[in-house]
Design an enzyme around this catalytic site. Structure first.
Site, PDB file in Angstrom:
ATOM      1  N   PRO A  33       0.836  -1.216   0.000  1.00 26.56           N
ATOM      2  CA  PRO A  33       0.000   0.000   0.000  1.00 26.56           C
ATOM      3  C   PRO A  33       0.860   1.251   0.000  1.00 26.56           C
ATOM      4  CG  PRO A  33      -0.241  -1.205   2.078  1.00 26.56           C
ATOM      5  CD  PRO A  33       0.688  -1.997   1.220  1.00 26.56           C
ATOM      6  N   GLU A  34       0.444   2.258  -0.733  1.00 26.88           N
ATOM      7  CA  GLU A  34       1.172   3.525  -0.773  1.00 26.88           C
ATOM      8  C   GLU A  34       0.512   4.495   0.202  1.00 26.88           C
ATOM      9  OE1 GLU A  34       2.485   4.660  -4.683  1.00 26.88           O
ATOM     10  OE2 GLU A  34       2.498   2.590  -5.368  1.00 26.88           O
ATOM     11  N   LYS A  41       4.398   5.772   4.895  1.00 27.33           N
ATOM     12  CA  LYS A  41       3.795   4.434   4.968  1.00 27.33           C
ATOM     13  C   LYS A  41       3.713   3.919   6.406  1.00 27.33           C
ATOM     14  CE  LYS A  41       5.510   3.370   0.352  1.00 27.33           C
ATOM     15  NZ  LYS A  41       6.386   2.476  -0.444  1.00 27.33           N
ATOM     16  N   ARG A  68      12.462  -3.161  -7.320  1.00 26.81           N
ATOM     17  CA  ARG A  68      11.066  -3.059  -7.760  1.00 26.81           C
ATOM     18  C   ARG A  68      11.080  -2.748  -9.259  1.00 26.81           C
ATOM     19  NH1 ARG A  68       7.662  -1.501  -3.563  1.00 26.81           N
ATOM     20  NH2 ARG A  68       5.995  -2.219  -4.931  1.00 26.81           N
TER      21      ARG A  68
END
Ligand SMILES: [Zn+2]
Length: 269
Positions: free
Chosen positions: A2-3, A51, A258
């Site tokens: 989740p951002e 986050k 990523r």
């Protein structure tokens, strides 16, 4: 993962359901051994920074939660659902419950540890108190690719893989461009864009970055929930597909563990 938009939304929802109330707190799988310290205490507020989440029960009683790749919350109205899965933290009142499973961290921070964490984090576009100037100055000094710098939580907090790819596309900047070659005006416009897109994603519970005019099936300005999944992003997970704007094939590459996505035409190196 989740951002920031989802983390801030959790903070808002959990505060609405639980803050100002005495909570029942437990840890059915034992993954949060300090749960008993909080049981019967009043949750004062819920803070989100990038986050990271902080459930403040007292000055030195802050539950720090970082969801990481696999953590998630479940929420609902009483009664409690049957225990299942790796249920690490459960908080409930007479009316509402919140469950946490699989987070990277769920532990108690004192005020000093919490302040040290915040001091390490960069500017969060979802916080009104954010000052992006130090981030701009840092980026302008670095040879590191802007795609890596945008994801560095010490520079900007809350920007994850989707926003990295989409903010750079919207700014027409290649993720490989060194930080020092990104102008101050470009950095200001990326920040401004993040301050617009991230709150919208928080409200929509969905990250929509395409402009209506760039969507093949656009019918003017439509509410974001009616945009098809194919057309919500310009480049994120659109590798091997044609760019919505120029038709070039979207590329992808590993960057800092990523995958980064970009259009080789719109975002020339
Ligand atoms: Zn393109």
């Amino acid at each position: 993962m989740p951002e920031g938009n989802e983390i801030h939304r959790f903070a808002e929802r959990h505060a609405a359901a639980l803050a100002g109330k005495r909570l029942h707190v437990d840890s059915p799988n034992g993954g949060f051994p300090d749960a008993s310290l909080l049981n019967g205490r009043t949750l004062k507020l819920v803070e989100a920074y990038g986050k990271h989440l902080g459930y403040v029960f007292g000055k030195d009683l802050i539950v720090h939660v970082h969801l990481g790749m696999y953590g998630d919350f479940w929420e609902g109205k009483m009664p409690l659902p049957p225990e299942k899965g790796a249920l690490r933290l459960r908080m409930w009142t007479r009316t509402d419950w919140v469950e946490l499973r699989g987070a990277t961290d769920c532990s108690i921070f004192d005020s000093e540890k919490w302040a040290a964490l915040l001091a390490r984090l960069g500017a969060d576009p979802l916080r009104e108190d954010a000052d992006p100037e130090p981030a701009f100055a840092t980026i302008r000094k670095r040879k590191t690719a802007i795609g890596l710098l945008l994801m560095d939580q010490r520079i900007f907090a809350g920007i994850g893989n989707i926003f990295r790819a989409e903010l750079l596309y919207r700014a027409r900047i290649s993720p490989m461009r060194p930080g020092q070659e990104v102008s101050l005006a470009e950095l200001r416009s990326i920040w401004k864009d993040a301050c617009k897109l991230m709150p919208a994603a928080m409200e929509d519970r969905r990250i929509v970055t395409t402009r209506p005019k760039d969507r093949p099936h656009s019918r003017g300005t439509v509410p974001s929930e009616t945009v098809s999944d194919e057309e919500v992003h310009y480049v994120y997970r659109r590798h091997n597909k044609p760019c919505l704007v120029c038709g070039a094939t979207i590329k992808r590459q590993e960057m800092g563990g990523r995958t980064v996505y970009w259009c080789p035409e719109c975002q020339k190196a």
